[in-house]
Scaffold this motif. Structure first.
Motif, mmCIF file in Angstrom:
data_model
loop_
_atom_site.group_PDB
_atom_site.id
_atom_site.type_symbol
_atom_site.label_atom_id
_atom_site.label_comp_id
_atom_site.label_asym_id
_atom_site.label_seq_id
_atom_site.Cartn_x
_atom_site.Cartn_y
_atom_site.Cartn_z
ATOM 1 N N PRO A 47 0.822 -1.213 0.000
ATOM 2 C CA PRO A 47 0.000 0.000 0.000
ATOM 3 C C PRO A 47 0.853 1.258 0.000
ATOM 4 O O PRO A 47 1.812 1.384 0.745
ATOM 5 N N TRP A 51 -0.677 -0.455 -6.443
ATOM 6 C CA TRP A 51 -2.118 -0.567 -6.354
ATOM 7 C C TRP A 51 -2.628 -1.478 -7.453
ATOM 8 O O TRP A 51 -1.982 -1.677 -8.479
ATOM 9 N N GLY A 200 -5.385 3.748 -3.451
ATOM 10 C CA GLY A 200 -3.955 3.792 -3.168
ATOM 11 C C GLY A 200 -3.213 4.794 -4.019
ATOM 12 O O GLY A 200 -2.174 5.294 -3.617
#
Length: 324
Positions: A47, A51, A200
């Motif tokens: 993260p 993504w 993200g």
């Protein structure tokens, strides 16, 4: 087509803070096991750094002239690569790293001819034609992430890498403009993060440089002291140039350097060779999942049986991972 094997599509110069955006076509040889390699990368996505969403995979890159991002989208006969660059001089480097990450220069027909001739492995080859060996976009990052993942689950390794990135990673000077969602840098108690999915791309960071981990890793990393010291020692060796992990290294020399680091054994060293150098004939024979996969397909003596897979044992290992 440029020297890195990409066909350039539309380009638009965004405002300086947003960098330069380009859309590229990355060709590859058929067949291509899209779900296998995208699933592998997605399961390990950190993260803030990486993504996944709607079948795509994206990540940040540390390039010679500044940060960048790539988003890789499977298409018929090619991968669409959306690139955002701080400096257009880094285009060739970004494309080369994307190609290595997805193993787009592989010759799947040659691999399948050898591995498909083994009656025990042939069903797995038939089930997933064109399997690829995931590469790496950054040698030091791959080594440090491999060490973070030693003796822990994939999910725990992602959590540790995400925490390290949130504390020590440099921010990318732009975010996605798809919507206005905001993402907290705090990880919830279960160790997951919204940043693993579409959100993200709104809180992007570079995986920490070795120098940052060498200087502050002990304040951020959690777990056994010996493990923390090993990771920080590896970061110090990378930052000082004592160990240089990059695509141009001789595999035997690099392996010897890696094995001199505390906490780096044969599995980690070979994993780095396989992914960073794109070594096609590395079998992680002591990997528990690979051994489980070899038993599942009926192999009783992996060391002896695997000799028939040369020079494609890295690809055979991917089939055994899947068979497990």
């Amino acid at each position: 087509m440029d020297d890195a094997g990409a066909q350039v599509g539309d380009a638009a110069d965004a405002p300086p803070a947003a960098g330069t955006r380009l859309s590229l076509r990355l060709p590859y040889r058929e067949p291509f096991d899209v779900s296998g390699i995208f699933g592998f990368l997605g399961a390990r996505a950190v993260p803030g750094v990486e993504w996944t969403a709607n079948g795509t995979y994206g990540r940040t890159l540390r390039l010679p002239h500044g940060p960048a991002t790539i988003e890789l989208v499977p298409q018929d006969n090619h991968i669409r690569c959306e690139v955002q660059l701080s400096d257009v001089r880094d285009l060739g480097s970004a494309v080369a790293r994307a190609r290595r990450l997805l193993d787009l220069d592989a010759d799947p027909q040659a691999v399948m001819r050898v591995l498909g001739s083994d009656p025990l492995l042939a069903p797995a080859v038939t089930a997933a034609p064109g399997i690829r060996v995931p590469g790496a976009v950054d040698g030091p990052e791959l080594l440090l992430r491999a060490m973070l993942g030693q003796q822990v689950s994939v999910a725990a390794a992602r959590t540790a890498a995400a925490r390290l990135t949130a504390a020590l990673g440099d921010a990318v000077p732009w975010t996605s403009t798809e919507d206005d969602a905001e993402v907290s840098s705090e990880l919830p108690p279960d160790g997951t993060s919204q940043a693993a999915d579409t959100a993200g791309r709104h809180a992007l960071r570079l995986f920490p440089a070795p120098q940052a981990i060498a200087e502050r890793g002990r304040d951020v990393l959690r777990g056994p002291k010996r493990r923390i010291e090993a990771i920080c020692a590896a970061a110090e060796a990378l930052a000082s140039g004592q160990v240089d992990v990059h695509i141009g290294r001789d595999s035997d020399e690099l392996r010897a350097e890696l094995l001199e680091l505390p906490g780096v054994g044969p599995w980690t060293a070979d994993y780095v060779l396989m992914r960073v150098l794109g070594a096609p004939d590395v079998l992680l024979a002591d990997d528990l999942v690979i051994r489980k996969g070899s038993s599942a397909v009926g192999i009783t003596d992996l060391a002896d049986h695997s000799q028939a897979w040369r020079p494609w044992r890295s690809y055979a290992g991917m089939y055994l991972w899947r068979s497990a």
